[in-house]
Design a protein around this motif. Structure first.
Motif, short mmCIF file in Angstrom:
data_model
loop_
_atom_site.label_atom_id
_atom_site.label_comp_id
_atom_site.label_asym_id
_atom_site.label_seq_id
_atom_site.Cartn_x
_atom_site.Cartn_y
_atom_site.Cartn_z
N ARG A 98 0.85 -1.22 0.00
CA ARG A 98 0.00 0.00 0.00
C ARG A 98 0.87 1.25 0.00
O ARG A 98 0.59 2.24 -0.66
N TRP A 150 2.20 1.89 -3.41
CA TRP A 150 1.26 2.53 -4.34
C TRP A 150 1.36 4.05 -4.18
O TRP A 150 1.27 4.80 -5.15
N VAL A 201 -5.39 3.75 -6.14
CA VAL A 201 -5.10 2.34 -5.86
C VAL A 201 -5.08 1.62 -7.21
O VAL A 201 -5.98 1.84 -8.03
N PRO A 202 -4.06 0.79 -7.48
CA PRO A 202 -4.03 0.11 -8.79
C PRO A 202 -5.32 -0.66 -9.06
O PRO A 202 -5.87 -1.29 -8.14
#
Ligand code: SAM
Length: 323
Positions: A43, A46, A212-213
């Protein structure tokens, strides 16, 4: 990930949330480092990716030596190296936990075999790019004081923190200490005192929403992670500072606004928060002026910056819709 790893991660995450500027060394074994690396560190990566994607300086201008301070599993340096493997030559990993440093060094060596990895500060004798990530919640003031000489020496500073009030406002304070030695390239659109430190802004903090991907939203692993750790996969608040050592080159400050998180869209206008040389501004942008900007302001990215005259229009001010 087995049950006991989730339990240990829950405990670790809770300790981060509860930390009041100090945590004892918690890296008890490699299993915990691995579990962290696959979840919470991802996380954080990201956020790094989102920040690196919008840096207003070409990577080619960065010193080729990276120092990752408080490296943990090396997420910050591994992310920048994975995005720009060709540029950097050396990496110095530093952490109070030798176990974390060894873990990070092993990962970097297997992922980036061409990078020379060191674990001693004495190895820095030239310009370096300093990476700092998610340390402020657990760093006592006296440890921060010890860190500052290294920060002041860095040619380039890239510091990423959780987008929470405590960490963000602390980073704003650190920024003030660097005013003599560094130019602020992002997110700040100016070189004056951080607007969040001005009177009346005590309840506010500089932060952004990193994306977020997409694949995360379709992943059973991340669904389980969200459930187990109580993390919100829709929202990734981030605070950051990108600065470059002052040199003879004069950097001209333009009259610009950096759009911060927290916009609200209404029927005919978007109310946005922005950083400006004069301080933090909240204003309304009318849809009739530009639908594109009205929509963009509602979901500002990390690179959302405008010339002041483009957003604060005289007509709107006359309508008393804009500050
Ligand atoms: C939340 S973790 C972040 C790790 C990594 N930077 C990341 O973003 O994933 C904080 C790290 O800071 C390290 N740390 C805490 N206090 C420190 C200190 N006084 N000196 C050096 N490292 C410290 C911890 O051991 C831990 O690895």
């Amino acid at each position: 990930m087995d049950n006991s790893s989730w339990k240990r991660l829950q405990k670790l995450r809770q300790s981060y949330l509860d930390a009041k500027g100090f945590l004892p060394d918690y890296w008890q074994d490699d299993e915990l480092l691995l579990a962290y690396d696959e979840t919470l560190a991802q996380r954080i990566r990201w956020k790094w990716r989102a920040v690196i994607d919008v840096l207003p300086l070409a990577i080619a201008a960065f010193p080729k030596t990276l120092v990752d301070w408080g490296c943990g599993t090396g997420g910050a340096s591994r992310e920048i190296l994975s995005m720009h493997p060709e540029h950097f030559e050396r990496l110095i990993l530093l952490d109070r936990s030798n176990r974390a440093v060894s873990f990070a060094a092993r990962q970097v060596k297997s992922e980036q075999p061409n990078i020379k990895v060191d674990t001693k500060l004495s190895a820095v004798d030239e310009g370096f790019t300093l990476l700092i990530s998610h340390v402020l919640s657990e760093l006592p003031d006296e440890e921060l004081r010890k860190l500052m000489p290294l920060v002041e020496r860095a040619s380039v500073i890239l510091w990423v923190e959780a987008g929470r009030p405590q960490e963000s406002r602390k980073l704003s304070g650190i920024r003030s200490e660097l005013q003599g030695s560094h130019h602020f390239l992002a997110p700040c659109p100016h070189q004056d005192i951080c607007g969040m430190l001005r009177e009346g802004q005590e309840e506010n903090w500089c932060h952004f929403k990193a994306p977020v991907p997409k694949e995360v939203h379709h992943s059973a692993f991340w669904r389980e992670c969200a459930k187990q750790l109580g993390v919100d996969l829709r929202s990734l608040p981030v605070a950051y500072l990108f600065a470059q050592k002052k040199n003879a080159v004069h950097i001209e400050t333009k009259d610009e606004l950096r759009i911060l998180a927290g916009s609200r869209q209404y029927k005919g206008y978007t109310r946005f928060n922005a950083c400006h040389q004069s301080g933090i501004i909240q204003a309304d942008y009318m849809k009739r002026n530009s639908k594109k900007i009205y929509e963009a302001l509602a979901e500002p990215g990390l690179d959302s910056k405008y010339e002041t005259s483009e957003l604060l229009l005289k007509d709107d001010a006359d309508d008393d819709k804009s500050l």
